[in-house]
Design an enzyme around this catalytic site. Structure first.
Site, PDB file in Angstrom:
ATOM      1  N   ASP B  62      50.631  42.513  55.095  1.00 15.61           N
ATOM      2  CA  ASP B  62      50.514  42.729  53.966  1.00 15.61           C
ATOM      3  C   ASP B  62      50.938  41.899  52.538  1.00 15.61           C
ATOM      4  OD1 ASP B  62      49.660  43.859  51.514  1.00 15.61           O
ATOM      5  OD2 ASP B  62      50.826  45.946  52.363  1.00 15.61           O
ATOM      6  N   THR B 100      48.298  41.608  45.974  1.00 18.04           N
ATOM      7  CA  THR B 100      49.303  40.896  45.679  1.00 18.04           C
ATOM      8  C   THR B 100      49.571  39.210  46.346  1.00 18.04           C
ATOM      9  OG1 THR B 100      50.079  41.236  47.748  1.00 18.04           O
ATOM     10  CG2 THR B 100      50.489  42.749  46.225  1.00 18.04           C
ATOM     11  N   THR B 101      49.217  39.083  46.973  1.00 16.79           N
ATOM     12  CA  THR B 101      48.972  37.460  47.908  1.00 16.79           C
ATOM     13  C   THR B 101      48.574  36.456  46.866  1.00 16.79           C
ATOM     14  OG1 THR B 101      49.127  38.714  49.715  1.00 16.79           O
ATOM     15  CG2 THR B 101      48.931  35.966  49.821  1.00 16.79           C
ATOM     16  N   ASP B 404      45.312  50.036  50.168  1.00 15.48           N
ATOM     17  CA  ASP B 404      44.831  48.880  49.344  1.00 15.48           C
ATOM     18  C   ASP B 404      43.179  48.678  49.725  1.00 15.48           C
ATOM     19  OD1 ASP B 404      47.921  47.930  49.169  1.00 15.48           O
ATOM     20  OD2 ASP B 404      47.090  46.050  50.206  1.00 15.48           O
TER      21      ASP B 404
END
Lengths: 547, 548
Positions: B62, B100-101, B404
């Protein structure tokens, strides 16, 4: 990694070398001038709406990214006396006018640069400074003549434009008019601290809003109502509970009385709550604790309550925005002490509870609630809004404005050149230099926008023959210069005069310095003191032995 | 040439330019994005993060977890640009809870392309303006492209696309069907959805319990308290429970009031008989307090504060369940919301309308001797997901995945969806290139660069699944030029497919936030021309460079 070094760092490193020497005369002036030019050039790139950001990182404070020249320069830790002088002046200007600091520093840098040349040509520094002073006086005179008065129905419109110019393109019409509204709310109060800022990460900058009231970092206890319309607010200073420190007497309770004592406690609390109800309040804000049982009673009566307000600043702001008076004790609560608000509500915004108190009948304080992606961006926007507030406040105090975007500077330059020729003494040269230095504002703006500097300045000079309001202003048709007054780029006169006089002050101090005397460093002083002490002790011992 | 007293103007100034600062900014930004890029997509690598004293470790794919735990002692992470990247990840997570990534990778790629343009001689301001234009246009395009969610099947696909990036079940039957994590997430969303059809993912309570298997994870309508009942002889279950949620201690000693620990009131007993009478009168007081609650019809009492031990047996005899010391006020509020109770802190005024209702309240014992109390409520909008799994680290990773997925699914449920697997990126890139041609100024180049940068998403997906990046991209471009806009890269099947059929679906809100955040951060870095270091910092970096 050579790239991590930069002009400021090199500045700092080499300034340490002066510690060991004493500089006088030409050397000292040379040293001061070089330092100040380096420093002033360093903030050049932050000027204007398309200025560059600077990242500031320091061991002792949080990392920051900004294009507010004032924050950059006041945040520097420099050792050279000339550099420190400039930093301190920037601080003073920031405190006084709150806007236009970058242009002052940039202008000062150019003035010093040109003075350096004049002194090299053989002009005495005192003459240069005298010339600069003459020029500044004349420039302020001309600027005041050219200034346009804000009056009548159009004034809010003009002020909005001032705000928009100062916001450097980071906010639209909505924000600009909110800035004007915020300053108007203060009602001539010069203390702009009552426009406070709260921020929350998330959403976009366009969602930033002016709250005509206060925001508290607090939460309602679980039992309380979360929303109250047409709120009547009472603010209580003392804790609403029975246990008190500082009482002399103990109470001894025998076992049979225990329950009656317990009930008595509840009765007192109930009386307190009734008192609140009688006053007509439906929101109770206690700065300190509220007893759990009293909380329950308040909840039952549908009164919204908050307790443990962490900062007294909040309370002061709250009292101004709602009109409430802080009451020390509930027993003294009177209906006229209550404040008013259209809405008091707890909202959960990005994982954090905030209490919104909005829409008092006559708010004297307000809050900008800033939304933006990351904390760094929020801080940057806060600085921008703050300088816009100062700018608008300046324009209200002294209701004259000038065209921005370098237009007024180019015009002043043209007129000063004419004025210079009328002076017969050596000061003429200095006035001429001052006039040329003024153009640095327009040049820097052009450079930061990615334009050709020479082209722009030549164009500006030519067009100023006929129109005095032409400045750097990138239009929708990709034109690079235009009528800035018509485009709504305007600055308050007060900020511009401050710039002119401030820049001259800075250059005077730097140019007239002709000696740097450095005291011994603190460390070496300590060392000396220690050695002295040791030798004294030794002597004492010797004396003792002799006795 | 003679040295000036302050030797800074002639030499140092020439050597140190703002170009070098920019180069350092760009290189750190790119390196950072490269570092994180291996964790994108279903076939991603995991990263083990070990704290400097080796006491604590996490294994995760994550992006946000990795970035937040990123050891900031490293020089690279102390670099301001690295800090900006971490902030970008954090704010994306706060805002939409996923993506996020992708946002960090996209920001890094934007920087890579911006650097090339600036090397060509474009002014940074123009590049930044071009990126801003391109972002606006891209968001406009994606809003046009987005479709509303109409079926459960589609929601299931959204949940699975998000889950797949962090956790893939080894058994195919657990991937789909009623027992899968994706369907758990979707049913949780359905439970919390209100009449207007909006679901708030924060209403879903996630409880972790190690033991059992990931597939034993269940969704539960109601609330689970990680607490035991007050007394062992209390009824093990209570059907049609009436619940009183109180925020006040049921004790003689109190936190405030006169009977506190250090109060001025003291009760002194002079002999044993007096002591006994005192005890019994205390007992009476306690009972009186409790009786009020029982009188209004409550048969379950839940308190955030403590309940006197002496009450345990007496309540048990009356068939009342009591649970004390709920950890936080958020928990208490959530619990009260779950059963529709009002929180009471003044026992004197409690009435039956303050009580909540639950179909069943019972205790469940787990093999590791811990006990949870379950509260089943069917008519309220609250769900609890009970995560099970073998080892604690596996559960925490699944927990993040579910968190998520919940956010993304809720975003999709409340809004619209887009095709995943890079299909949307390819489409927008294609359209942006066309749009760029209509711009006359130098911004054209920046918009083109933005379009190229978008392709990093399918590129990274292909790279992480071990495929040839170039051929995947060229194939994708070819399909898109034929007008097959729904074609994307399926990282699990390792083929280019029609993603609308394959079921790789993402939510619009998440994607929009990714574009916005990445473009904002990259613009900030592009427009920075200076780093001002403090004394100590500077020294430290120099030492690092010199290899001390």
């Amino acid at each position: 990694m050579a790239s991590s070094r930069n002009r400021f760092n090199s500045l700092r490193r080499s300034t340490t070398s002066i510690a060991k020497r004493r500089l006088i005369g030409e050397d000292a002036r040379e040293s001061c001038i070089t330092t100040s030019i380096t420093l002033c050039d360093g903030v050049k790139s932050t000027l204007g709406p398309s200025g560059m950001y600077k990242m500031m990182t320091e061991e002792a404070r949080h990392f920051d990214i900004t294009k507010d020249g004032a924050s950059v320069i006041t945040g520097l830790i420099v050792k050279h006396p000339a550099a420190r002088l400039i930093v301190e002046t920037a601080k003073a200007i920031e405190d006084e006018t709150g806007d236009g600091t970058t242009s002052t520093i940039v202008l000062a840098g150019d003035l010093i640069k040109r003075a350096d040349r004049l002194i090299g040509d053989g002009l005495h520094p005192v003459v240069v400074v005298e010339g600069y002073k003459l020029a500044a006086r004349k420039a302020i005179e001309i600027a005041s003549e050219l200034a346009i008065k804000i009056e009548g129905d159009d004034s809010d419109n003009m002020l909005t434009k001032v705000a928009k110019t100062s916001l450097k393109g980071c906010g639209g019409d909505k924000l600009s008019s909110q800035v004007v509204r915020a300053v108007r709310l203060l009602d001539g109060d010069k203390d702009l601290d009552y426009v406070s800022f709260e921020a929350s990460e998330g959403q976009e900058f366009e969602d930033t809003d002016l709250i005509e009231g206060s925001i508290l970092h607090n939460w309602t206890p679980p039992g309380s109502v979360k929303r109250m319309e047409d709120a009547k607010i009472c603010v209580i200073l003392n804790p609403i509970k029975l246990e008190r420190a500082g009482y002399l007497s103990d109470i001894n309770v025998s076992s049979s009385d225990m329950e009656s004592h317990y009930n008595k406690e509840e009765e007192i609390l109930r009386e307190l709550v009734d008192k609140v109800r009688e006053s007509g309040a439906n929101v109770l804000i206690s700065i300190q604790d509220i007893d759990v049982r009293a909380q329950g009673m308040l909840a039952m009566h549908g009164i919204m309550y908050l307790h443990k307000i962490s900062k007294f600043d909040y309370v002061r702001h709250l009292c101004l925005s709602t009109g409430a008076n802080v009451v020390p004790n509930i027993w003294n609560l009177k209906p006229e002490d209550l404040g008013e608000a259209r809405l008091v509500e707890e909202r959960k915004i990005s994982e954090e509870e905030l209490i919104f108190i909005e829409g008092g009948s006559n708010p004297k304080a307000c809050t900008f609630f800033i939304r933006a992606g990351t904390p760094k961006v929020i801080k940057e926007h806060k600085r921008n809004i703050n300088s816009a507030i100062h700018s608008v406040s300046n324009a209200i105090i002294d209701p004259y404005v000038l065209p921005g975007g370098g237009a007024i500077e180019v015009e002043l330059a043209a007129r000063l050149k004419k004025y210079a020729i009328s002076i017969e003494t050596k000061e003429q040269l200095a006035i001429m230099a001052f006039a040329e230095a003024l153009e640095v504002i327009a040049k820097t703006l052009a450079q930061n926008s990615g334009l050709d500097v020479i082209d722009t300045i030549v164009d500006l000079r030519a067009r100023h023959q006929s129109d005095k309001n032409i400045g750097v202003c990138i239009g929708e048709d990709e034109s690079i210069v235009g009528n800035t007054l018509a485009a709504g780029i305007i600055d308050p006169l007060r900020v511009r005069t401050q710039m002119l006089s401030g820049a001259v002050e800075v250059s005077e101090l730097i140019l007239l310095a002709d000696g740097i005397l450095q005291d011994k460093l603190r460390d070496s002083k300590e060392e000396e003191r220690k050695q002295k002490k040791v030798s004294n002790e030794k002597r004492m011992e010797e004396l003792k032995e002799m006795m | 040439m003679q040295k000036l007293p302050l030797d800074l103007y002639p030499r140092e100034m020439k050597r140190i330019t703002s170009e070098e600062v920019k180069a350092s900014n760009f290189s750190v930004g790119k390196e950072f994005a490269d570092y994180i890029s291996s964790t994108l997509g279903p076939q991603s690598a995991q990263k083990a993060i070990v704290s400097s004293d080796s006491n604590y470790y996490t294994i995760s794919s994550d992006g946000k977890t990795i970035l937040q735990r990123f050891d900031l002692v490293e020089f690279k992470a102390k670099h301001p640009v690295a800090q900006l990247m971490v902030e970008l990840a954090k704010s994306t997570d706060d805002e939409v809870g996923d993506g996020t990534t992708s946002s960090v990778i996209l920001a890094g790629e934007l920087l890579r392309h911006a650097e090339k343009l600036i090397d060509l001689g474009l002014h940074p301001t123009i590049v930044a303006n071009g990126f801003r234009n391109a972002t606006d246009k891209a968001i406009e395009l994606m809003e046009k492209l987005a479709k509303p969610v109409d079926t459960d099947e589609m929601l299931l696909k959204v949940a699975r696309t998000s889950l797949d990036t962090k956790y893939i079940s080894p058994l195919p039957e657990h991937k789909e069907g009623s027992g899968s994590l994706a369907s758990t997430v979707v049913s949780a969303i359905h439970i919390v959805a209100d009449e207007a059809g909006r679901a708030n993912p924060d209403d879903v309570h996630i409880v972790k319990k190690s033991g059992g298997n990931i597939f034993d994870t269940t969704v539960f309508s109601g609330y689970i308290i990680e607490k035991e009942m007050l007394h062992p002889s209390m009824p093990k279950s209570q059907k049609k429970a009436r619940i009183a949620v109180i925020d006040t201690p049921l004790m003689v000693k109190r936190y405030d009031g006169l009977f506190t620990e250090n109060s001025q009131v003291s009760v002194k007993a002079s002999g044993f008989s007096q002591y006994r009478s005192q005890k019994s009168s205390e007992n009476d007081m306690l009972m009186k307090m409790t009786q009020k609650i029982i009188d209004v019809g409550a048969n379950v009492i839940i308190s955030r504060k403590l309940i006197d031990e002496r009450l345990g047996k007496q309540l048990a005899d009356k068939g009342v369940i009591a649970i004390q010391a709920i950890p936080t006020r958020e928990d208490l509020s959530m619990l009260a919301g779950a059963c529709g109770a009002k929180i009471v802190s003044d026992l004197g005024m409690i009435s039956s309308e303050h009580l909540g209702y639950a179909d069943n309240v019972w205790e469940e014992r787990y093999p590791d001797h811990s006990v949870f109390t379950h509260i089943l409520v069917t008519n309220e909008k609250n769900a609890t997901i009970l995560l099970r799994g073998g080892i604690a680290h596996a559960i925490s990773d699944v927990n993040r995945a579910v968190h998520d997925a919940l956010h993304t699914t809720a975003n999709a449920f409340n809004g619209k969806v887009l095709l995943g697997g890079g299909a949307t990126e390819m489409y927008i890139a294609e359209e942006l290139r066309r749009y760029a041609l209509s711009i006359k100024s130098k911004k054209q180049l920046a918009i083109n660069a933005f379009a190229d940068a978008l392709e990093i998403i399918p590129k990274t997906l292909a790279k992480n699944s071990g495929q040839d990046v170039i051929s995947v991209i060229t194939d994708l471009r070819m399909e898109h030029s034929k007008g097959k806009v729904s074609f994307g890269y399926d990282a699990i099947g390792k083929v280019i497919t029609d993603t609308s059929k394959g079921g790789i679906i993402e939510s619009l809100v998440t994607k929009r936030q990714i574009y916005k955040g990445a473009s904002e951060t990259s613009r900030l870095i592009i427009l920075s021309d200076d780093i001002i270091y403090g004394d100590v910092m500077e020294q430290r970096i120099e030492d690092k460079v010199d290899g001390k």
